[in-house]
Design a protein around this motif. Structure first.
Motif, short mmCIF file in Angstrom:
data_model
loop_
_atom_site.label_atom_id
_atom_site.label_comp_id
_atom_site.label_asym_id
_atom_site.label_seq_id
_atom_site.Cartn_x
_atom_site.Cartn_y
_atom_site.Cartn_z
N SER A 175 0.85 -1.36 0.02
CA SER A 175 -0.07 0.20 0.13
C SER A 175 0.89 1.02 0.09
CB SER A 175 -1.11 0.01 1.42
OG SER A 175 -0.33 0.19 2.37
N ILE A 176 0.16 2.36 -0.21
CA ILE A 176 1.17 3.55 0.05
C ILE A 176 1.90 3.78 1.09
CG2 ILE A 176 -0.25 4.78 -1.93
CD1 ILE A 176 -1.72 6.45 0.27
N THR A 177 1.27 3.44 2.35
CA THR A 177 1.99 3.62 3.64
C THR A 177 2.95 2.55 4.04
OG1 THR A 177 0.09 2.70 4.61
CG2 THR A 177 0.08 5.03 4.33
N GLY A 178 3.04 1.34 3.13
CA GLY A 178 3.67 0.28 3.53
C GLY A 178 3.31 -0.68 4.60
N ASP A 179 4.07 -1.62 5.37
CA ASP A 179 3.64 -2.37 6.17
C ASP A 179 3.45 -1.78 7.89
OD1 ASP A 179 2.96 -4.81 7.56
OD2 ASP A 179 3.88 -5.97 6.50
N SER A 180 3.47 -2.39 8.65
CA SER A 180 3.45 -1.89 9.76
C SER A 180 4.14 -2.89 11.06
CB SER A 180 2.09 -1.56 10.53
OG SER A 180 1.40 -2.68 10.76
N CYS A 181 4.76 -2.22 12.06
CA CYS A 181 5.16 -3.01 13.13
C CYS A 181 5.14 -2.22 14.52
CB CYS A 181 6.85 -3.57 12.82
SG CYS A 181 7.72 -1.75 13.13
N THR A 182 5.26 -3.13 15.65
CA THR A 182 5.18 -2.28 16.92
C THR A 182 6.56 -2.68 17.77
OG1 THR A 182 2.75 -3.01 17.05
CG2 THR A 182 3.90 -2.50 18.97
N ILE A 183 6.85 -1.44 18.32
CA ILE A 183 8.19 -1.52 19.14
C ILE A 183 7.63 -0.64 20.45
CG2 ILE A 183 10.47 -0.65 19.49
CD1 ILE A 183 10.38 -0.27 16.46
N ASP A 184 8.07 -1.40 21.34
CA ASP A 184 7.30 -0.86 22.88
C ASP A 184 6.04 -0.40 23.11
OD1 ASP A 184 9.91 -1.52 23.77
OD2 ASP A 184 10.89 0.26 23.31
N GLY A 185 5.16 -1.14 22.17
CA GLY A 185 3.74 -0.85 22.41
C GLY A 185 3.31 0.54 21.18
N THR A 186 4.45 0.83 20.58
CA THR A 186 3.93 1.98 19.48
C THR A 186 4.08 1.47 18.13
OG1 THR A 186 5.01 3.59 21.00
CG2 THR A 186 4.62 4.19 18.73
N SER A 187 3.11 1.83 17.42
CA SER A 187 3.01 1.15 15.93
C SER A 187 3.65 2.04 15.14
CB SER A 187 1.55 1.03 15.48
OG SER A 187 1.50 0.70 14.32
N TYR A 188 4.66 1.64 14.28
CA TYR A 188 5.28 2.33 13.14
C TYR A 188 4.87 1.83 11.70
CZ TYR A 188 8.01 4.12 17.17
OH TYR A 188 8.29 4.63 18.50
N THR A 189 5.14 2.61 10.92
CA THR A 189 5.16 2.12 9.32
C THR A 189 6.48 1.42 9.07
OG1 THR A 189 5.32 4.17 8.30
CG2 THR A 189 3.05 3.53 8.69
N THR A 190 6.50 0.50 8.34
CA THR A 190 7.86 -0.03 7.91
C THR A 190 7.87 -0.61 6.50
OG1 THR A 190 9.56 -1.87 8.57
CG2 THR A 190 7.27 -2.22 9.01
N THR A 191 8.72 -0.94 6.01
CA THR A 191 8.93 -1.22 4.51
C THR A 191 9.14 -2.62 4.50
OG1 THR A 191 11.28 -0.75 4.42
CG2 THR A 191 10.10 0.82 3.50
N ASN A 192 9.35 -3.44 5.47
CA ASN A 192 9.18 -4.92 5.54
C ASN A 192 8.59 -5.67 6.61
OD1 ASN A 192 10.82 -4.45 7.59
ND2 ASN A 192 12.76 -5.57 6.82
N GLY A 193 7.71 -4.92 7.23
CA GLY A 193 6.89 -5.73 8.51
C GLY A 193 7.50 -5.85 9.80
N ASN A 194 8.70 -5.46 9.87
CA ASN A 194 9.37 -5.39 11.01
C ASN A 194 10.46 -4.28 11.49
OD1 ASN A 194 12.28 -6.26 10.34
ND2 ASN A 194 11.16 -7.91 9.40
N PRO A 195 11.07 -4.11 12.62
CA PRO A 195 11.87 -2.90 12.81
C PRO A 195 13.16 -2.99 12.05
CG PRO A 195 11.00 -3.96 14.88
CD PRO A 195 10.76 -4.98 13.99
N THR A 196 13.43 -3.85 11.24
CA THR A 196 14.58 -3.74 10.41
C THR A 196 14.71 -2.98 9.06
OG1 THR A 196 14.61 -6.03 9.41
CG2 THR A 196 15.57 -5.95 11.41
N GLY A 197 13.06 -2.81 8.71
CA GLY A 197 12.83 -2.26 7.81
C GLY A 197 12.97 -0.35 7.91
N VAL A 198 12.87 0.22 6.90
CA VAL A 198 12.80 1.81 7.13
C VAL A 198 11.67 2.22 7.76
CG1 VAL A 198 13.15 3.86 5.98
CG2 VAL A 198 14.36 1.94 5.00
#
Length: 214
Positions: free
Chosen positions: A88-111
């Motif tokens: 999608s235009i926003t990418g995937d998502s992941c959660t770090i310490d309870g906070t949601s972020y968008t990411t390019t690969n579904g986990n924190p190693t993405g951008v």
């Protein structure tokens, strides 16, 4: 004696090199906000000056600069490829310490949060000049237009913007696409992962991303 002196000099030079070459690192701080309400000129200068020993990176041999569209394109295309999970235009998502972020690969190693805010780039129209309206907003871009740190757009065809994730992906997943229409709004802004917009070089909500070539 001469051999010992040469050996001592070599060791001294080695020690000096090791002492002045450190591994720079960028700290990601939680619960902070992006730096916005900044001109494209200041964004360019802040990013470029990260190479200085007085910057937050300390002594380094890195090559930091304000994001080019080819930098943005590299991340976008990798996110769309088998190496990423962008659907999608926003990418995937992941959660770090309870906070949601968008990411390019579904986990924190993405951008993370790539394109979450409008982002200044160091890309301007070919006919932007010193006398154009809003020139102070983009002074540093035009002063460095003949360097590798600034891209000059000469047209909006796929051939003219190849590799920059502009015309060639315009409309993918419903993304927005707006080529800089005149020299009053000549600076390319990136929105979401795949979208683009244009502006005069100043924007109340636009932020910036430094890119480091190493």
């Amino acid at each position: 004696m001469k051999g010992k002196l040469i050996t001592s000099l070599i060791m001294l030079i080695f020690i000096l090199l090791v002492a002045t070459n450190v591994n720079a690192a960028i700290e990601i701080k939680p619960a902070t906000t992006a730096h916005s309400n900044i001109t494209a000129s200041n964004s360019f200068e802040y990013c470029y000056n990260m190479r200085n020993p007085t910057s937050s990176l300390g002594n380094n041999t890195l090559d930091p600069h304000l994001t080019l569209n080819k930098d943005w394109g590299a991340v976008a295309y990798l996110g769309l490829s088998g190496y990423g999970t962008v659907k999608s235009i926003t990418g995937d998502s992941c959660t770090i310490d309870g906070t949601s972020y968008t990411t390019t690969n579904g986990n924190p190693t993405g951008v993370l949060n790539f394109g979450a805010s409008q982002t200044q780039t160091s890309t301007v129209r070919y006919d932007t000049s010193e006398g154009s309206t809003g020139y102070p907003y983009r002074t540093k871009l035009l002063e460095n237009k003949n360097t590798e740190y600034v891209e000059i757009l000469t047209g909006n065809t796929i051939a003219a913007t190849k590799g920059q994730a502009l015309t060639e992906i315009g409309g993918w997943f419903g993304s927005s696409y707006s080529f800089p229409g005149n020299h009053t709004y000549p600076v390319v802004l990136r929105t979401d992962i795949l979208g683009s917009n244009s502006g005069p070089g100043t924007n109340n909500v636009a932020t910036y991303r430094p890119v480091i070539w190493n």
